[in-house]
Design a protein around this motif. Structure first.
Motif, short mmCIF file in Angstrom:
data_model
loop_
_atom_site.label_atom_id
_atom_site.label_comp_id
_atom_site.label_asym_id
_atom_site.label_seq_id
_atom_site.Cartn_x
_atom_site.Cartn_y
_atom_site.Cartn_z
N GLU A 71 0.65 -1.69 -0.16
CA GLU A 71 0.01 -0.23 -0.26
C GLU A 71 0.91 1.09 -0.01
N VAL A 72 1.27 1.19 0.86
CA VAL A 72 3.30 2.45 0.30
C VAL A 72 3.60 2.21 -0.62
N VAL A 73 3.69 1.55 -1.53
CA VAL A 73 4.54 1.22 -2.32
C VAL A 73 3.24 1.56 -3.64
N ALA A 74 2.28 1.35 -3.57
CA ALA A 74 1.74 2.36 -4.47
C ALA A 74 0.85 3.27 -4.46
N GLY A 75 1.79 4.39 -3.45
CA GLY A 75 1.23 5.73 -3.56
C GLY A 75 2.95 6.44 -3.84
N ALA A 76 4.01 5.91 -3.39
CA ALA A 76 5.56 6.08 -4.09
C ALA A 76 5.76 5.85 -5.60
N GLY A 77 4.87 4.66 -5.71
CA GLY A 77 5.37 4.31 -7.24
C GLY A 77 6.69 3.30 -6.94
N ALA A 78 6.49 1.73 -7.91
CA ALA A 78 7.23 0.68 -7.39
C ALA A 78 8.63 0.91 -8.24
N HIS A 79 8.77 2.32 -9.81
CA HIS A 79 10.32 1.97 -9.75
C HIS A 79 11.00 2.54 -8.28
N ARG A 80 10.59 3.04 -7.45
CA ARG A 80 11.45 3.51 -6.55
C ARG A 80 11.96 3.17 -5.57
#
Length: 144
Positions: A71-80
């Protein structure tokens, strides 16, 4: 190391670091179970000023760490982002990959020395983990 656990705290921290540091910023953070899914996505979005993000455990309680982290990754962007459910391994990874001039920010726990995992309170002291990770790279003395 900082106790930032909210979107506002994380945004302020990354803004402050950005004003005096022009190099890479690698962030280690978790998505606490006490925060709702939208809050964890917002927390991820607040990482935009970091060059890299390692998402890990932060009081997952009974929830799977990977679910909270995603859920954190969904907001941050998986590429980063990189997801490492084990907080100690996440911190070691950040330190082991650091280059001269990098700032590694480990957020969320700060002075707290425990982690709620699968309903149990487990010892987890970021200060000691950071000390060990830095010693593993040849830095640091005997004082924490």
């Amino acid at each position: 190391m900082d106790g930032a656990r909210t979107t506002a705290e994380l945004t302020d921290l990354l803004t402050d670091v950005g004003t005096f540091h022009g190099g890479r910023v690698v962030l280690v953070l978790g998505g606490p179970a006490a925060m709702d899914a939208a809050g964890r996505r917002e927390l991820g979005a607040a990482t935009e000023r970091a060059n890299g993000v390692i998402v890990t455990a932060d009081d997952s309680e009974y929830r799977p760490v990977e679910e909270l982290a995603n859920e954190v990754v969904a907001g941050a962007g998986a590429h980063r982002c990189l997801v490492e459910p084990n907080r100690e391994r996440a911190i070691f990874r950040a330190i082991s990959q650091a280059r001269t001039g990098d700032i590694i920010l480990v957020t969320g726990k700060a002075h707290r020395n425990s982690e709620t995992f699968e309903g149990a309170l487990m010892p987890c002291d970021d200060r000691r983990i950071l000390h060990a990770a830095l010693a593993n790279r040849g830095y640091g003395g005997t004082r924490i």
